[in-house]
Scaffold this motif. Sequence first.
Motif, PDB file in Angstrom:
ATOM      1  N   GLY A   1      11.942   6.349 -10.888  1.00 27.79           N
ATOM      2  CA  GLY A   1      10.697   5.304 -11.189  1.00 27.79           C
ATOM      3  C   GLY A   1       9.420   4.515 -10.807  1.00 27.79           C
ATOM      4  N   VAL A   2       8.747   3.266 -10.901  1.00 26.75           N
ATOM      5  CA  VAL A   2       8.034   3.069 -10.520  1.00 26.75           C
ATOM      6  C   VAL A   2       7.744   2.246  -9.640  1.00 26.75           C
ATOM      7  CG1 VAL A   2       5.663   1.836 -11.252  1.00 26.75           C
ATOM      8  CG2 VAL A   2       6.627   3.194 -13.014  1.00 26.75           C
ATOM      9  N   ILE A   3       7.182   3.388  -8.027  1.00 28.52           N
ATOM     10  CA  ILE A   3       6.775   2.078  -7.427  1.00 28.52           C
ATOM     11  C   ILE A   3       5.537   1.521  -7.033  1.00 28.52           C
ATOM     12  CG2 ILE A   3       7.001   2.198  -4.902  1.00 28.52           C
ATOM     13  CD1 ILE A   3       7.913   5.016  -4.343  1.00 28.52           C
ATOM     14  N   GLU A   4       5.367  -0.413  -7.228  1.00 27.84           N
ATOM     15  CA  GLU A   4       4.693  -0.941  -7.661  1.00 27.84           C
ATOM     16  C   GLU A   4       3.373  -0.791  -6.082  1.00 27.84           C
ATOM     17  OE1 GLU A   4       5.859  -4.846  -8.861  1.00 27.84           O
ATOM     18  OE2 GLU A   4       6.402  -3.949 -10.981  1.00 27.84           O
ATOM     19  N   ALA A   5       2.283  -1.234  -6.760  1.00 27.42           N
ATOM     20  CA  ALA A   5       1.353  -1.325  -5.584  1.00 27.42           C
ATOM     21  C   ALA A   5       0.007  -1.946  -6.053  1.00 27.42           C
ATOM     22  CB  ALA A   5       0.684   0.224  -4.940  1.00 27.42           C
ATOM     23  N   ASP A   6      -0.168  -2.293  -4.695  1.00 25.46           N
ATOM     24  CA  ASP A   6      -2.252  -2.811  -4.776  1.00 25.46           C
ATOM     25  C   ASP A   6      -2.777  -2.267  -4.150  1.00 25.46           C
ATOM     26  OD1 ASP A   6      -1.571  -5.555  -5.425  1.00 25.46           O
ATOM     27  OD2 ASP A   6       0.257  -5.459  -3.164  1.00 25.46           O
TER      28      ASP A   6
ATOM     29  N   ILE B   1       0.891  -0.936  -0.119  1.00 20.75           N
ATOM     30  CA  ILE B   1       0.193   0.271  -0.121  1.00 20.75           C
ATOM     31  C   ILE B   1       0.437   1.643  -0.239  1.00 20.75           C
ATOM     32  CG2 ILE B   1      -2.284   0.847   0.879  1.00 20.75           C
ATOM     33  CD1 ILE B   1      -2.624  -1.513   2.216  1.00 20.75           C
ATOM     34  N   ILE B   2       0.333   2.074  -0.771  1.00 21.12           N
ATOM     35  CA  ILE B   2       1.023   3.752  -0.968  1.00 21.12           C
ATOM     36  C   ILE B   2       0.496   4.759  -0.572  1.00 21.12           C
ATOM     37  CG2 ILE B   2       2.154   4.803  -2.492  1.00 21.12           C
ATOM     38  CD1 ILE B   2       3.271   2.705  -4.292  1.00 21.12           C
ATOM     39  N   VAL B   3       1.296   5.207   0.704  1.00 20.71           N
ATOM     40  CA  VAL B   3      -0.238   6.319   1.053  1.00 20.71           C
ATOM     41  C   VAL B   3       1.149   7.822   0.757  1.00 20.71           C
ATOM     42  CG1 VAL B   3      -0.704   7.548   3.636  1.00 20.71           C
ATOM     43  CG2 VAL B   3      -0.720   5.298   3.250  1.00 20.71           C
ATOM     44  N   ILE B   4       0.428   8.648  -0.149  1.00 20.18           N
ATOM     45  CA  ILE B   4       0.233   9.458  -0.523  1.00 20.18           C
ATOM     46  C   ILE B   4       0.610  10.677   0.137  1.00 20.18           C
ATOM     47  CG2 ILE B   4       1.048  11.511  -3.126  1.00 20.18           C
ATOM     48  CD1 ILE B   4      -0.720   8.582  -5.127  1.00 20.18           C
TER      49      ILE B   4
ATOM     50  N   THR C   1       0.881   4.421 -12.824  1.00 18.67           N
ATOM     51  CA  THR C   1       0.119   2.958 -13.890  1.00 18.67           C
ATOM     52  C   THR C   1      -0.967   2.198 -13.327  1.00 18.67           C
ATOM     53  OG1 THR C   1       1.814   1.144 -12.282  1.00 18.67           O
ATOM     54  CG2 THR C   1       2.592   2.941 -13.740  1.00 18.67           C
ATOM     55  N   VAL C   2      -1.605   1.908 -14.809  1.00 21.46           N
ATOM     56  CA  VAL C   2      -2.614   1.593 -14.547  1.00 21.46           C
ATOM     57  C   VAL C   2      -3.075   0.684 -15.940  1.00 21.46           C
ATOM     58  CG1 VAL C   2      -6.009   2.257 -14.375  1.00 21.46           C
ATOM     59  CG2 VAL C   2      -4.038   3.598 -13.936  1.00 21.46           C
TER      60      VAL C   2
ATOM     61  N   THR D   1      -1.880  -0.082 -10.371  1.00 25.06           N
ATOM     62  CA  THR D   1      -0.690  -0.687 -10.601  1.00 25.06           C
ATOM     63  C   THR D   1       0.481  -0.353 -10.261  1.00 25.06           C
ATOM     64  OG1 THR D   1       0.311  -0.657 -12.720  1.00 25.06           O
ATOM     65  CG2 THR D   1      -1.984  -2.855 -11.840  1.00 25.06           C
ATOM     66  N   GLY D   2       0.867   0.924  -9.633  1.00 25.34           N
ATOM     67  CA  GLY D   2       1.717   2.077  -9.016  1.00 25.34           C
ATOM     68  C   GLY D   2       2.059   3.209  -9.700  1.00 25.34           C
ATOM     69  N   VAL D   3       3.111   4.405  -8.572  1.00 21.88           N
ATOM     70  CA  VAL D   3       3.098   5.138  -9.028  1.00 21.88           C
ATOM     71  C   VAL D   3       4.220   5.404  -8.743  1.00 21.88           C
ATOM     72  CG1 VAL D   3       3.481   6.631  -7.249  1.00 21.88           C
ATOM     73  CG2 VAL D   3       1.531   5.001  -5.871  1.00 21.88           C
ATOM     74  N   GLU D   4       4.347   7.146 -10.301  1.00 20.40           N
ATOM     75  CA  GLU D   4       5.287   7.486 -11.249  1.00 20.40           C
ATOM     76  C   GLU D   4       5.974   7.887 -10.779  1.00 20.40           C
ATOM     77  OE1 GLU D   4       3.800   8.129 -14.725  1.00 20.40           O
ATOM     78  OE2 GLU D   4       3.294   6.080 -15.089  1.00 20.40           O
TER      79      GLU D   4
END
Length: 519
Positions: A348-353, A178-181, A334-335, A341-344
């Motif tokens: 680079g891209v950080i993959e996320a659920d 999980i990415i918290v922005i 990224t979708v 599926t991720g944060v740019e």
Amino acid sequence: MSTLTIRTLRPDDAATLLAFEQANRAWFERHIGPRPDEFYSVDGIRTHVAQFLGEHQQGRMHPCVIVDEHGQLIGRANLKDIDREQGVAEVGYRIGQQQAGKGLGTAALRHLIALAQDEWQLASLCAYAIDGNTASVRVLERCGFVQGTAVPDIAIVAGNVVDGHAYTLELRVAPQHIIVIGAGIVGASLAYQLASKGAKVTVVEAGGIASGVTGTSFAWINASCAGIDPIAALRGGAIAAWRQLETQVPGLTVRWHGALSYGTQDGRMSPASMLIDRPRIARLEPQLRQPPQQAVHEPEQGALDAVAATHALLAAARALGATVRTHTPVLGFTVQDGRVTGVETATGVIEADVIVLAAGTGTTALAQKLGASLPIHASPAIFLRYQAPPGLVRGIISSHAMEVRQDEDGTLLAAEDYVDDAPENQPAAMAQRMASAIRNELWGTEAIAPEFAGIGLRPMPSDGVPIIGYLPQVEGAYVCAMHPGVVLAAVVGQLASGEIVTGEPASALEACRPARFLA
């Protein structure tokens, strides 16, 4: 219960497994149907083990044995009939007679649940128990299984046909990442709560920790509201949530010294509000030059250092394995197949659920990158800080003339409404006027000096109600945007993290869903 190991069945377990089954044959046949005689032989047990290991290799079964500290086999536990496509499996276990009643059944079942969640990524489990086998039923219910349909003629026990019931357990697997922005107080609360629930968490922040509106917050923790409150259930849990966090997070402290309100005529009240007279007011705040005849006292309210609290929450999240990446702006997402599926980022891209948008006023622009339009405007408020001698204000004072509180070190904090951008209403000018007002209201304030004056931009949804929940436009994107952020950060962190991890909606958040703007 002695030390035990639960592990996957091996080919060299055949001999000890045969001894275990022979020693407990009569005991098992009191509770379940009998095995054929040929099973209780060297060839029979080898065939049995080979069959189970073959099904394990094919992904249809996960057989386990329970071994004590001496290496003696004392029980068995199996995931059976695994269906990865449907996400289901059956559980079964058997414990030797000498070990019955020592908690091994519960340990075995919990091990199977963990395997189903972590290794097999299953959605639910089922089990079967004959009626009258109260020990097995207690173990199932202790581990969360719920009795389902009756199953007639489930087994033949001691020559009698017996009935039973099916039991089910819905598994709720936490998202892998999980990415918290946003590393303000709302994002920090979410990160800590998610990490404490076992999720892998990364916090991504464009600036520094608490560099947004959190750093310019008056941070008055209260449950007051004027008029009808659509989030009464949410607001009502705010104070209790902060008190709970104080017991969990090292370095997080709240000054629970209460609040006095008078002359504001804004109608804010809470269930704990009480009307007190002038002598009581003077005892609570002895530095008031002219205590009013009456004031609303709310003794349960408090305040905190929002920046320090944010750092404490993120430190606690890191201790649970979370990663915090500051000065990392989000460039996009990224979708795939309608799901994030991720944060740019620039690196680079950080993959996320799952991603959580908790970036204050920046949430609108982030949501737009996902095709969602959220009506959040930046509501300015003026935050003032003064050097002052300690002991001037004990709690929080909110009056027609000033809204002030004081930290332990003597720092005097004040808040003012933003008027306009005229020179006389800029923060520095407001700080001077507020200083004069404070000197008129409080003894001992002659030497106070402005230390900081700035504008905080609060994320204010157009209808005034927090925006909390999944975006309907894209899967896996959850929003947390609200005012008052400091007040609600603790309770929203609890409830939103629960929704994300378990998938069960929190009723207190129903009025906050982003989908209301699409109606």
